[in-house]
Write a protein that holds these residues in place. Structure first.
Motif, PDB file in Angstrom:
ATOM      1  N   GLY A 256       0.790  -1.223   0.000  1.00 24.56           N
ATOM      2  CA  GLY A 256       0.000   0.000   0.000  1.00 24.56           C
ATOM      3  C   GLY A 256       0.822   1.272   0.000  1.00 24.56           C
ATOM      4  N   PRO A 257       1.874   1.409  -0.844  1.00 29.23           N
ATOM      5  CA  PRO A 257       2.776   2.554  -0.741  1.00 29.23           C
ATOM      6  C   PRO A 257       2.182   3.841  -1.305  1.00 29.23           C
ATOM      7  CG  PRO A 257       3.403   1.203  -2.602  1.00 29.23           C
ATOM      8  CD  PRO A 257       2.290   0.471  -1.908  1.00 29.23           C
ATOM      9  N   HIS A 258       2.573   4.967  -0.706  1.00 25.41           N
ATOM     10  CA  HIS A 258       2.200   6.295  -1.193  1.00 25.41           C
ATOM     11  C   HIS A 258       3.426   7.192  -1.106  1.00 25.41           C
ATOM     12  CE1 HIS A 258       0.165  10.143  -1.668  1.00 25.41           C
ATOM     13  NE2 HIS A 258      -0.953   9.520  -1.931  1.00 25.41           N
ATOM     14  N   LEU A 259       3.595   8.060  -2.093  1.00 25.53           N
ATOM     15  CA  LEU A 259       4.727   8.977  -2.136  1.00 25.53           C
ATOM     16  C   LEU A 259       4.352  10.315  -1.521  1.00 25.53           C
ATOM     17  CD1 LEU A 259       7.655   9.389  -3.325  1.00 25.53           C
ATOM     18  CD2 LEU A 259       6.511  10.499  -5.261  1.00 25.53           C
ATOM     19  N   LEU A 260       5.218  10.831  -0.637  1.00 22.41           N
ATOM     20  CA  LEU A 260       5.112  12.185  -0.112  1.00 22.41           C
ATOM     21  C   LEU A 260       6.441  12.890  -0.344  1.00 22.41           C
ATOM     22  CD1 LEU A 260       3.297  11.656   3.327  1.00 22.41           C
ATOM     23  CD2 LEU A 260       2.280  12.394   1.160  1.00 22.41           C
ATOM     24  N   THR A 261       6.400  14.219  -0.463  1.00 23.23           N
ATOM     25  CA  THR A 261       7.619  14.989  -0.617  1.00 23.23           C
ATOM     26  C   THR A 261       7.667  16.104   0.414  1.00 23.23           C
ATOM     27  OG1 THR A 261       6.602  16.428  -2.281  1.00 23.23           O
ATOM     28  CG2 THR A 261       7.803  14.499  -3.083  1.00 23.23           C
ATOM     29  N   ARG A 262       8.881  16.442   0.821  1.00 26.30           N
ATOM     30  CA  ARG A 262       9.086  17.529   1.782  1.00 26.30           C
ATOM     31  C   ARG A 262      10.550  17.932   1.767  1.00 26.30           C
ATOM     32  NH1 ARG A 262       6.542  19.683   6.334  1.00 26.30           N
ATOM     33  NH2 ARG A 262       7.986  20.536   7.878  1.00 26.30           N
ATOM     34  N   GLY A 263      10.794  19.246   1.758  1.00 23.96           N
ATOM     35  CA  GLY A 263      12.152  19.744   1.873  1.00 23.96           C
ATOM     36  C   GLY A 263      13.089  19.240   0.800  1.00 23.96           C
ATOM     37  N   GLY A 264      12.568  19.015  -0.425  1.00 28.68           N
ATOM     38  CA  GLY A 264      13.407  18.552  -1.522  1.00 28.68           C
ATOM     39  C   GLY A 264      13.707  17.076  -1.515  1.00 28.68           C
ATOM     40  N   SER A 265      13.076  16.311  -0.605  1.00 25.16           N
ATOM     41  CA  SER A 265      13.298  14.871  -0.528  1.00 25.16           C
ATOM     42  C   SER A 265      11.977  14.130  -0.725  1.00 25.16           C
ATOM     43  CB  SER A 265      13.903  14.494   0.833  1.00 25.16           C
ATOM     44  OG  SER A 265      14.342  13.136   0.831  1.00 25.16           O
ATOM     45  N   ALA A 266      12.079  12.840  -1.037  1.00 22.64           N
ATOM     46  CA  ALA A 266      10.908  11.990  -1.242  1.00 22.64           C
ATOM     47  C   ALA A 266      10.834  10.946  -0.141  1.00 22.64           C
ATOM     48  CB  ALA A 266      10.967  11.311  -2.607  1.00 22.64           C
ATOM     49  N   PHE A 267       9.614  10.619   0.243  1.00 24.27           N
ATOM     50  CA  PHE A 267       9.340   9.661   1.307  1.00 24.27           C
ATOM     51  C   PHE A 267       8.272   8.684   0.835  1.00 24.27           C
ATOM     52  CE2 PHE A 267      10.740  13.623   3.055  1.00 24.27           C
ATOM     53  CZ  PHE A 267      11.480  13.333   4.193  1.00 24.27           C
ATOM     54  N   VAL A 268       8.369   7.439   1.292  1.00 22.86           N
ATOM     55  CA  VAL A 268       7.359   6.423   0.992  1.00 22.86           C
ATOM     56  C   VAL A 268       6.674   6.028   2.295  1.00 22.86           C
ATOM     57  CG1 VAL A 268       6.902   4.151   0.019  1.00 22.86           C
ATOM     58  CG2 VAL A 268       8.730   5.577  -0.948  1.00 22.86           C
ATOM     59  N   VAL A 269       5.350   6.169   2.316  1.00 23.16           N
ATOM     60  CA  VAL A 269       4.532   5.712   3.443  1.00 23.16           C
ATOM     61  C   VAL A 269       3.858   4.416   3.027  1.00 23.16           C
ATOM     62  CG1 VAL A 269       2.615   6.283   4.976  1.00 23.16           C
ATOM     63  CG2 VAL A 269       4.168   8.077   4.209  1.00 23.16           C
ATOM     64  N   TYR A 270       3.856   3.409   3.887  1.00 18.12           N
ATOM     65  CA  TYR A 270       3.347   2.089   3.519  1.00 18.12           C
ATOM     66  C   TYR A 270       2.877   1.371   4.778  1.00 18.12           C
ATOM     67  CZ  TYR A 270       8.123   1.230   5.070  1.00 18.12           C
ATOM     68  OH  TYR A 270       9.282   1.227   5.801  1.00 18.12           O
ATOM     69  N   ASN A 271       2.109   0.304   4.582  1.00 19.93           N
ATOM     70  CA  ASN A 271       1.599  -0.451   5.717  1.00 19.93           C
ATOM     71  C   ASN A 271       2.366  -1.748   5.928  1.00 19.93           C
ATOM     72  OD1 ASN A 271      -0.642  -0.653   3.321  1.00 19.93           O
ATOM     73  ND2 ASN A 271      -0.280  -2.692   4.179  1.00 19.93           N
ATOM     74  N   LYS A 272       2.573  -2.078   7.191  1.00 15.88           N
ATOM     75  CA  LYS A 272       3.020  -3.423   7.567  1.00 15.88           C
ATOM     76  C   LYS A 272       1.766  -4.261   7.777  1.00 15.88           C
ATOM     77  CE  LYS A 272       6.539  -3.622  10.545  1.00 15.88           C
ATOM     78  NZ  LYS A 272       7.357  -3.374  11.764  1.00 15.88           N
ATOM     79  N   ASP A 273       1.833  -5.540   7.446  1.00 17.01           N
ATOM     80  CA  ASP A 273       0.655  -6.362   7.688  1.00 17.01           C
ATOM     81  C   ASP A 273       0.442  -6.530   9.190  1.00 17.01           C
ATOM     82  OD1 ASP A 273       2.525  -8.242   8.490  1.00 17.01           O
ATOM     83  OD2 ASP A 273       2.023  -9.701   6.968  1.00 17.01           O
ATOM     84  N   LYS A 274      -0.746  -6.977   9.555  1.00 16.12           N
ATOM     85  CA  LYS A 274      -1.113  -7.005  10.972  1.00 16.12           C
ATOM     86  C   LYS A 274      -0.213  -7.931  11.781  1.00 16.12           C
ATOM     87  CE  LYS A 274      -5.098  -7.003  14.015  1.00 16.12           C
ATOM     88  NZ  LYS A 274      -6.556  -7.189  14.131  1.00 16.12           N
ATOM     89  N   THR A 275       0.297  -8.978  11.156  1.00 15.19           N
ATOM     90  CA  THR A 275       1.190  -9.878  11.887  1.00 15.19           C
ATOM     91  C   THR A 275       2.497  -9.186  12.241  1.00 15.19           C
ATOM     92  OG1 THR A 275       2.106 -10.751   9.819  1.00 15.19           O
ATOM     93  CG2 THR A 275       0.228 -11.916  10.767  1.00 15.19           C
ATOM     94  N   SER A 276       2.787  -8.055  11.519  1.00 11.12           N
ATOM     95  CA  SER A 276       3.996  -7.283  11.804  1.00 11.12           C
ATOM     96  C   SER A 276       3.700  -5.997  12.569  1.00 11.12           C
ATOM     97  CB  SER A 276       4.701  -6.934  10.490  1.00 11.12           C
ATOM     98  OG  SER A 276       4.995  -8.091   9.746  1.00 11.12           O
TER      99      SER A 276
END
Length: 342
Positions: A256-276
Protein backbone atom coordinates in the motif's frame (compact mmCIF):
# COMPACT_ATOMS: atom_id res chain seq x y z
CA UNK A 1 1.46 9.64 19.15
CA UNK A 2 -1.39 9.17 16.65
CA UNK A 3 -3.97 7.87 19.08
CA UNK A 4 -7.42 8.30 17.48
CA UNK A 5 -10.51 9.98 18.93
CA UNK A 6 -8.52 12.93 20.32
CA UNK A 7 -9.22 16.58 19.44
CA UNK A 8 -7.93 17.51 15.99
CA UNK A 9 -5.06 19.95 15.58
CA UNK A 10 -4.16 21.92 12.45
CA UNK A 11 -0.84 22.67 10.86
CA UNK A 12 -0.29 26.39 10.26
CA UNK A 13 0.52 27.13 6.62
CA UNK A 14 3.27 29.46 5.64
CA UNK A 15 0.90 32.03 4.15
CA UNK A 16 -2.75 32.77 3.51
CA UNK A 17 -2.01 32.62 -0.20
CA UNK A 18 -1.01 28.97 0.09
CA UNK A 19 -4.30 28.24 1.87
CA UNK A 20 -6.32 29.98 -0.84
CA UNK A 21 -4.50 28.13 -3.62
CA UNK A 22 -5.01 24.73 -2.02
CA UNK A 23 -8.74 25.36 -1.61
CA UNK A 24 -9.16 26.64 -5.15
CA UNK A 25 -7.48 23.67 -6.75
CA UNK A 26 -8.98 21.09 -4.41
CA UNK A 27 -5.73 19.18 -4.61
CA UNK A 28 -5.42 15.72 -3.12
CA UNK A 29 -1.80 14.90 -3.74
CA UNK A 30 0.91 15.32 -1.11
CA UNK A 31 -0.32 17.66 1.65
CA UNK A 32 0.67 21.28 1.83
CA UNK A 33 2.82 21.47 4.95
CA UNK A 34 4.60 24.05 7.05
CA UNK A 35 8.13 24.61 5.82
CA UNK A 36 11.04 23.67 8.11
CA UNK A 37 11.21 26.21 10.90
CA UNK A 38 7.56 27.29 10.61
CA UNK A 39 5.44 27.16 13.74
CA UNK A 40 3.14 24.14 13.97
CA UNK A 41 0.45 23.45 16.53
CA UNK A 42 0.76 19.66 16.33
CA UNK A 43 3.58 17.27 17.09
CA UNK A 44 5.36 16.14 13.96
CA UNK A 45 5.45 12.58 12.69
CA UNK A 46 8.79 11.29 11.34
CA UNK A 47 10.13 13.44 8.53
CA UNK A 48 8.30 16.49 9.88
CA UNK A 49 4.91 15.40 8.55
CA UNK A 50 1.68 16.07 10.46
CA UNK A 51 0.59 13.93 13.37
CA UNK A 52 -2.60 12.57 11.83
CA UNK A 53 -5.58 11.86 14.11
CA UNK A 54 -8.67 9.83 13.27
CA UNK A 55 -11.75 11.96 12.56
CA UNK A 56 -14.49 9.69 11.27
CA UNK A 57 -15.37 6.72 9.09
CA UNK A 58 -16.39 7.74 5.58
CA UNK A 59 -17.61 4.51 3.95
CA UNK A 60 -18.79 1.20 5.36
CA UNK A 61 -19.53 -1.76 3.08
CA UNK A 62 -22.87 -2.42 4.77
CA UNK A 63 -24.10 1.05 3.78
CA UNK A 64 -23.26 0.69 0.08
CA UNK A 65 -25.64 -0.36 -2.67
CA UNK A 66 -22.88 -1.95 -4.73
CA UNK A 67 -21.55 -4.41 -2.17
CA UNK A 68 -20.86 -7.77 -3.82
CA UNK A 69 -18.43 -9.08 -1.18
CA UNK A 70 -19.01 -7.11 2.04
CA UNK A 71 -15.57 -5.50 1.94
CA UNK A 72 -13.81 -2.48 0.42
CA UNK A 73 -10.16 -1.44 0.17
CA UNK A 74 -7.65 1.04 -1.24
CA UNK A 75 -9.18 4.54 -1.13
CA UNK A 76 -7.95 7.31 -3.42
CA UNK A 77 -9.09 10.89 -2.79
CA UNK A 78 -8.91 13.43 -5.63
CA UNK A 79 -9.96 17.06 -5.90
CA UNK A 80 -12.07 18.09 -8.89
CA UNK A 81 -12.11 21.91 -8.66
CA UNK A 82 -10.36 23.49 -11.63
CA UNK A 83 -9.97 20.08 -13.23
CA UNK A 84 -13.34 18.64 -14.21
CA UNK A 85 -16.30 20.35 -15.82
CA UNK A 86 -19.49 20.16 -13.70
CA UNK A 87 -18.26 17.49 -11.27
CA UNK A 88 -20.66 15.79 -8.87
CA UNK A 89 -18.68 17.15 -5.91
CA UNK A 90 -15.45 18.92 -5.01
CA UNK A 91 -13.86 15.58 -4.10
CA UNK A 92 -14.02 12.17 -5.74
CA UNK A 93 -13.26 9.16 -3.53
CA UNK A 94 -12.36 6.03 -5.48
CA UNK A 95 -12.34 2.59 -3.81
CA UNK A 96 -13.09 -1.05 -4.60
CA UNK A 97 -14.00 -4.41 -3.17
CA UNK A 98 -11.03 -6.73 -3.53
CA UNK A 99 -12.52 -10.19 -3.76
CA UNK A 100 -14.13 -11.35 -7.01
CA UNK A 101 -15.68 -9.64 -8.88
CA UNK A 102 -14.29 -6.46 -7.31
CA UNK A 103 -15.10 -3.34 -9.32
CA UNK A 104 -13.73 0.21 -9.39
CA UNK A 105 -16.17 2.44 -7.49
CA UNK A 106 -16.76 6.12 -6.82
CA UNK A 107 -18.25 8.24 -4.06
CA UNK A 108 -18.40 12.03 -4.19
CA UNK A 109 -18.69 14.90 -1.74
CA UNK A 110 -17.78 18.53 -1.11
CA UNK A 111 -15.45 17.98 1.83
CA UNK A 112 -12.73 15.44 2.55
CA UNK A 113 -14.38 14.79 5.92
CA UNK A 114 -17.57 13.91 4.04
CA UNK A 115 -20.32 13.14 3.80
CA UNK A 116 -19.77 11.13 0.61
CA UNK A 117 -22.54 9.91 -1.68
CA UNK A 118 -22.16 6.59 -3.48
CA UNK A 119 -22.25 6.94 -7.25
CA UNK A 120 -25.49 5.19 -8.27
CA UNK A 121 -24.06 3.29 -11.24
CA UNK A 122 -21.03 1.65 -9.63
CA UNK A 123 -18.82 -0.02 -10.65
CA UNK A 124 -17.21 2.40 -13.08
CA UNK A 125 -14.89 -0.39 -14.26
CA UNK A 126 -15.80 -4.06 -13.97
CA UNK A 127 -13.85 -7.31 -14.13
CA UNK A 128 -14.91 -7.90 -17.74
CA UNK A 129 -14.11 -5.20 -20.30
CA UNK A 130 -14.31 -6.61 -23.79
CA UNK A 131 -12.23 -6.87 -25.87
CA UNK A 132 -9.52 -5.81 -23.43
CA UNK A 133 -9.73 -8.35 -20.60
CA UNK A 134 -11.85 -10.79 -18.62
CA UNK A 135 -10.48 -11.50 -15.11
CA UNK A 136 -11.78 -12.73 -11.77
CA UNK A 137 -11.59 -9.27 -10.18
CA UNK A 138 -10.38 -5.69 -10.57
CA UNK A 139 -9.34 -3.60 -7.59
CA UNK A 140 -6.91 -1.06 -6.01
CA UNK A 141 -7.93 2.08 -7.94
CA UNK A 142 -5.39 4.87 -7.97
CA UNK A 143 -6.44 7.96 -9.91
CA UNK A 144 -3.87 10.58 -10.90
CA UNK A 145 -4.73 13.96 -12.39
CA UNK A 146 -2.59 14.22 -15.52
CA UNK A 147 -2.19 17.96 -16.02
CA UNK A 148 -0.79 17.80 -19.55
CA UNK A 149 -3.58 15.51 -20.78
CA UNK A 150 -6.26 17.23 -18.64
CA UNK A 151 -7.51 13.76 -17.69
CA UNK A 152 -7.98 11.52 -14.69
CA UNK A 153 -5.73 8.49 -15.20
CA UNK A 154 -6.86 5.34 -13.41
CA UNK A 155 -4.34 2.62 -12.53
CA UNK A 156 -5.92 -0.61 -11.26
CA UNK A 157 -5.05 -4.28 -10.90
CA UNK A 158 -6.70 -7.48 -12.03
CA UNK A 159 -5.48 -10.16 -11.66
CA UNK A 160 -2.83 -9.49 -8.99
CA UNK A 161 -0.23 -10.06 -11.71
CA UNK A 162 -1.28 -7.10 -13.87
CA UNK A 163 -1.83 -3.34 -13.53
CA UNK A 164 -3.74 -1.49 -16.23
CA UNK A 165 -4.39 2.12 -17.18
CA UNK A 166 -7.70 3.72 -18.17
CA UNK A 167 -8.31 7.43 -18.87
CA UNK A 168 -11.21 9.82 -18.34
CA UNK A 169 -12.15 13.46 -18.98
CA UNK A 170 -14.85 13.47 -16.29
CA UNK A 171 -13.51 11.01 -13.70
CA UNK A 172 -16.49 8.70 -14.28
CA UNK A 173 -16.46 7.37 -17.85
CA UNK A 174 -13.14 5.70 -18.61
CA UNK A 175 -11.49 4.62 -21.84
CA UNK A 176 -9.16 1.63 -21.72
CA UNK A 177 -5.53 2.35 -22.50
CA UNK A 178 -3.06 -0.50 -21.84
CA UNK A 179 -1.21 -2.80 -19.44
CA UNK A 180 1.48 -0.79 -17.64
CA UNK A 181 2.87 -3.37 -15.19
CA UNK A 182 3.00 -7.14 -15.00
CA UNK A 183 5.00 -9.86 -13.30
CA UNK A 184 6.83 -10.51 -16.58
CA UNK A 185 8.52 -7.10 -16.23
CA UNK A 186 10.13 -8.02 -12.90
CA UNK A 187 12.64 -10.71 -11.84
CA UNK A 188 11.92 -14.43 -12.32
CA UNK A 189 9.86 -15.82 -9.48
CA UNK A 190 7.66 -12.71 -9.17
CA UNK A 191 4.06 -13.76 -8.49
CA UNK A 192 2.26 -10.44 -7.85
CA UNK A 193 2.72 -6.84 -9.01
CA UNK A 194 -0.24 -4.81 -7.78
CA UNK A 195 -1.53 -2.00 -5.55
CA UNK A 196 0.24 0.57 -7.72
CA UNK A 197 0.10 4.32 -7.20
CA UNK A 198 1.50 6.79 -9.74
CA UNK A 199 2.66 10.35 -9.04
CA UNK A 200 3.97 13.27 -11.08
CA UNK A 201 7.62 13.51 -10.06
CA UNK A 202 10.66 14.90 -11.84
CA UNK A 203 13.70 12.61 -12.21
CA UNK A 204 15.92 14.41 -14.74
CA UNK A 205 18.63 11.74 -14.59
CA UNK A 206 16.12 9.21 -15.92
CA UNK A 207 14.24 11.61 -18.22
CA UNK A 208 11.17 10.80 -16.12
CA UNK A 209 8.16 12.88 -15.13
CA UNK A 210 6.29 10.17 -13.21
CA UNK A 211 7.11 7.50 -10.65
CA UNK A 212 5.15 4.37 -9.73
CA UNK A 213 5.18 2.62 -6.36
CA UNK A 214 3.73 -0.88 -6.05
CA UNK A 215 3.75 -4.09 -4.06
CA UNK A 216 5.69 -7.12 -5.31
CA UNK A 217 5.34 -10.68 -4.09
CA UNK A 218 7.47 -13.64 -5.14
CA UNK A 219 7.88 -17.33 -4.45
CA UNK A 220 9.17 -16.59 -0.92
CA UNK A 221 5.68 -15.17 -0.17
CA UNK A 222 7.05 -11.99 1.39
CA UNK A 223 5.82 -8.70 -0.06
CA UNK A 224 8.09 -5.69 -0.72
CA UNK A 225 7.76 -2.18 -2.18
CA UNK A 226 9.12 -1.71 -5.70
CA UNK A 227 9.18 1.26 -8.03
CA UNK A 228 9.45 2.43 -11.62
CA UNK A 229 9.74 5.62 -13.66
CA UNK A 230 8.23 6.95 -16.86
CA UNK A 231 8.39 9.93 -19.20
CA UNK A 232 4.69 9.74 -20.11
CA UNK A 233 2.88 7.67 -17.43
CA UNK A 234 2.19 4.91 -19.97
CA UNK A 235 5.54 3.28 -20.74
CA UNK A 236 7.60 2.27 -17.74
CA UNK A 237 11.03 1.15 -16.61
CA UNK A 238 11.18 -0.79 -13.35
CA UNK A 239 13.99 -1.18 -10.86
CA UNK A 240 14.64 -4.89 -10.50
CA UNK A 241 15.52 -4.51 -6.81
CA UNK A 242 13.16 -3.59 -3.97
CA UNK A 243 12.82 0.04 -3.00
CA UNK A 244 11.88 -1.04 0.53
CA UNK A 245 12.29 -4.68 1.56
CA UNK A 246 10.23 -6.33 4.29
CA UNK A 247 13.53 -7.38 5.87
CA UNK A 248 14.60 -3.74 6.11
CA UNK A 249 11.77 -2.95 8.51
CA UNK A 250 11.41 -6.31 10.32
CA UNK A 251 8.11 -7.14 8.66
CA UNK A 252 6.52 -10.19 7.10
CA UNK A 253 4.82 -8.15 4.36
CA UNK A 254 4.65 -4.48 3.42
CA UNK A 255 2.39 -2.82 0.86
CA UNK A 256 0.00 0.00 0.00
CA UNK A 257 2.78 2.55 -0.74
CA UNK A 258 2.20 6.30 -1.19
CA UNK A 259 4.73 8.98 -2.14
CA UNK A 260 5.11 12.19 -0.11
CA UNK A 261 7.62 14.99 -0.62
CA UNK A 262 9.09 17.53 1.78
CA UNK A 263 12.15 19.74 1.87
CA UNK A 264 13.41 18.55 -1.52
CA UNK A 265 13.30 14.87 -0.53
CA UNK A 266 10.91 11.99 -1.24
CA UNK A 267 9.34 9.66 1.31
CA UNK A 268 7.36 6.42 0.99
CA UNK A 269 4.53 5.71 3.44
CA UNK A 270 3.35 2.09 3.52
CA UNK A 271 1.60 -0.45 5.72
CA UNK A 272 3.02 -3.42 7.57
CA UNK A 273 0.66 -6.36 7.69
CA UNK A 274 -1.11 -7.01 10.97
CA UNK A 275 1.19 -9.88 11.89
CA UNK A 276 4.00 -7.28 11.80
CA UNK A 277 2.12 -4.64 13.78
CA UNK A 278 -0.52 -3.21 11.46
CA UNK A 279 0.79 0.40 11.48
CA UNK A 280 1.79 2.80 8.70
CA UNK A 281 5.55 3.20 8.35
CA UNK A 282 7.73 5.76 6.53
CA UNK A 283 11.05 5.54 4.67
CA UNK A 284 12.94 8.47 3.19
CA UNK A 285 14.24 7.58 -0.29
CA UNK A 286 15.74 10.95 -1.21
CA UNK A 287 15.21 13.18 -4.22
CA UNK A 288 16.70 10.57 -6.59
CA UNK A 289 15.35 7.46 -4.78
CA UNK A 290 18.85 6.26 -3.79
CA UNK A 291 18.50 6.92 -0.05
CA UNK A 292 17.13 4.30 2.37
CA UNK A 293 16.44 5.97 5.72
CA UNK A 294 13.82 4.07 7.66
CA UNK A 295 12.11 6.51 10.00
CA UNK A 296 9.77 4.15 11.78
CA UNK A 297 6.08 4.54 12.54
CA UNK A 298 4.14 7.18 10.60
CA UNK A 299 0.69 6.42 12.02
CA UNK A 300 -0.16 4.23 14.98
CA UNK A 301 -3.29 2.14 14.48
CA UNK A 302 -5.87 2.19 17.24
CA UNK A 303 -6.34 -1.08 19.08
CA UNK A 304 -10.13 -0.57 18.97
CA UNK A 305 -12.56 0.52 16.27
CA UNK A 306 -12.28 1.53 13.55
CA UNK A 307 -8.66 0.42 13.07
CA UNK A 308 -8.78 -2.71 15.21
CA UNK A 309 -4.99 -2.79 15.05
CA UNK A 310 -4.61 -2.21 11.31
CA UNK A 311 -4.30 0.83 9.02
CA UNK A 312 -3.39 0.53 5.34
CA UNK A 313 -3.29 2.06 1.85
CA UNK A 314 -3.19 5.77 2.74
CA UNK A 315 -4.15 8.50 0.30
CA UNK A 316 -3.38 12.14 1.11
CA UNK A 317 -4.99 15.47 0.34
CA UNK A 318 -5.61 18.98 1.58
CA UNK A 319 -8.69 21.13 1.99
CA UNK A 320 -8.34 24.78 2.92
CA UNK A 321 -4.71 24.13 3.78
CA UNK A 322 -5.56 21.37 6.26
CA UNK A 323 -3.82 18.04 5.55
CA UNK A 324 -5.85 14.84 5.53
CA UNK A 325 -5.15 11.12 5.20
CA UNK A 326 -7.88 8.83 3.87
CA UNK A 327 -7.09 5.22 4.63
CA UNK A 328 -8.24 1.64 4.93
CA UNK A 329 -9.16 1.03 8.58
CA UNK A 330 -9.69 -2.38 10.15
CA UNK A 331 -8.74 -5.95 9.52
CA UNK A 332 -8.10 -6.82 5.91
CA UNK A 333 -11.31 -7.53 3.98
CA UNK A 334 -13.33 -6.62 7.07
CA UNK A 335 -12.65 -2.90 7.25
CA UNK A 336 -13.96 0.49 6.19
CA UNK A 337 -12.63 3.73 4.69
CA UNK A 338 -11.74 6.37 7.31
CA UNK A 339 -10.21 9.84 7.40
CA UNK A 340 -7.60 11.34 9.72
CA UNK A 341 -6.68 15.04 10.03
CA UNK A 342 -3.23 16.54 10.54
Amino acid sequence: MNQPHQPSRRILLKSAAATTAALAVGTAAAPALAAPGDTATAAAAPGGFPDYRYVKTLLKPSQLTYNPTGEIIFPCIRGTAGRLSAPLGRYYLYYAPHDAPGGICLAYGDHIEGPFTEYPRNPLVANVWQPHYSVSHVSSPHVMWNESAKEMWLYFHGENTTTRLARSKDGITFTYDKVVLSTSMLPAGTTETSYARVFPYELPSKNAHFVMLFMLNNTTNHRDIHWGWSADGRNWTFDQKALVSHNDVSAVNIGGPHLLTRGGSAFVVYNKDKTSGGDLMITEVGADFTLRRHLGRFYESAAGAPDNGRSASPSFGTEGGVPYMVYESGERLQGSISVARG
